[in-house]
Design an enzyme around this catalytic site. Sequence first.
Site, PDB file in Angstrom:
ATOM      1  N   SER A  39       0.820  -1.207   0.000  1.00  0.00           N
ATOM      2  CA  SER A  39       0.000   0.000   0.000  1.00  0.00           C
ATOM      3  C   SER A  39       0.858   1.263   0.000  1.00  0.00           C
ATOM      4  CB  SER A  39      -0.949  -0.048   1.204  1.00  0.00           C
ATOM      5  OG  SER A  39      -1.905   0.963   1.152  1.00  0.00           O
ATOM      6  N   ASP A  92      -2.376   6.198  -3.270  1.00  0.00           N
ATOM      7  CA  ASP A  92      -1.244   5.523  -2.649  1.00  0.00           C
ATOM      8  C   ASP A  92      -0.764   4.411  -3.579  1.00  0.00           C
ATOM      9  OD1 ASP A  92      -3.518   4.000  -2.304  1.00  0.00           O
ATOM     10  OD2 ASP A  92      -2.892   3.164  -0.378  1.00  0.00           O
ATOM     11  N   ASP A 109      -1.101   1.196  -3.924  1.00  0.00           N
ATOM     12  CA  ASP A 109      -1.991   0.197  -4.513  1.00  0.00           C
ATOM     13  C   ASP A 109      -3.342   0.781  -4.886  1.00  0.00           C
ATOM     14  OD1 ASP A 109      -2.948   0.495  -1.915  1.00  0.00           O
ATOM     15  OD2 ASP A 109      -3.465  -1.617  -1.692  1.00  0.00           O
ATOM     16  N   ASP A 113      -5.885   2.126  -3.350  1.00  0.00           N
ATOM     17  CA  ASP A 113      -7.147   1.891  -2.649  1.00  0.00           C
ATOM     18  C   ASP A 113      -7.564   3.088  -1.805  1.00  0.00           C
ATOM     19  OD1 ASP A 113      -5.299   1.644  -0.595  1.00  0.00           O
ATOM     20  OD2 ASP A 113      -6.034  -0.297   0.125  1.00  0.00           O
TER      21      ASP A 113
END
Length: 446
Positions: free
Chosen positions: A101, A240, A242, A244
């Site tokens: 992340s 960010d 990833d 999400d």
Amino acid sequence: MGQYFGTDGVRGIANAELTPELAVGIGRALVRTLREEGTSRARVLIGRDPRASGEMLGAALTAGICSAGGDALQLGILPTPGVAYLCDALDADAGVMISASHNPVQDNGIKIFGPNGFKLKDEEEDRLEELLQIFDEDRPVGVDIGRERNIAGAVEVYQTHVIRAADGTDLSGLHVVVDCANGSASQIAPAVLRRLGATVTAVGAVPDGTNINHRVGSTHPEHLVERVAQNGADVGIAHDGDADRLIACTSEGKLVDGDHILAILAAQRKATVGIDGVVATVMSNLGFIQAMERLDIPVHTTAVGDRYVLEEMLNTGWVLGGEQSGHIISRDHATTGDGILSAVLLLSAMVRQGKSLADLAAVMTSLPQVLINVKGVDKDKLDECTPVWDAVTMAEERLGRDGRVLLRKSGTEPLVRVMVEADTSERAQAEAEALVKVVRDSLPVV
């Protein structure tokens, strides 16, 4: 929490804490769990962010899945919510995202989704932990060994899904700076916004395996503010690693966090399709709670972590929830936090209401909030540390109804978080620093 799984899957320094051997074991344990549930030959999706260690861990995870008799279906580089969505869309038995992340490049993680795109429940992770400790002698051979396959067109399927969320809204006339954190959003986020008609300036969109989250993305919003000003853009969006989560920026350079975005989307729903309530976390600013009270929108709060937000959303049947960090879940579109989808919904609200982001963000006023991360202490001793909790009680008594205190150990990092809100910045800072001193003095050094 178990030995390996935290609040968001398995996390650690790649090749030191999160090793290929552990990844092999997780792959095997996942397929073995699915076999226990009646799946004879599991189909497991694998996606990852661009960090270099993802190649190594992906190969190890694939080996574990195939060794246990499952098929590893490779999606390539894709946002975490893309893997979650494709679990259902492609009728897979499970999905795995290899990503840490917003964490730096040396870290990595393994997040697991069930066939419906939801993250695993605690009891499901507990079973994986058990199987990681048990050697499986019943290993398939010959044609029963699993296979690896590449899934073509996965990115396009996910992009089309996100674009549908705009419900026909044309973003023409909006100039958007999108900071992709040199991560999973790098190709997809700019493409989605351009297909919706926006003029897009993409930054942090040249991943090389080593530069993910490095001075870019939602954890470095100062970069977004600078680029919005340089380009004279109407709005800025930062994801960010990833993708999400998201943080936004007004044309005037003011940051708009997850609390404000959640409030904007809640107000939009209230005025259009209606809304039963919204789920937030204990980290949500008091200003958010006050804004929802003014709009007569009920709020339920949960522990920090989008999995807990989602759990409460499923319990209540509510369709909107999120975190101050920028994880926003729109249950009528997604099963987990989705930064790109949330950006589409936010920009669509601007267009539909004919308002700037600054105007929309005025729906709530944040109380001054100070968050200090305390490193170098044993966070696992926090729960039974009486001096710390006595200090928290005294701080809460001093603040009264003018503020609040939240002190907790991080679920993903080796630190203790101290958060204080108050009616003035000075008061919040003073109370936070006093609590930090007690934490440092009272917890063992590590």
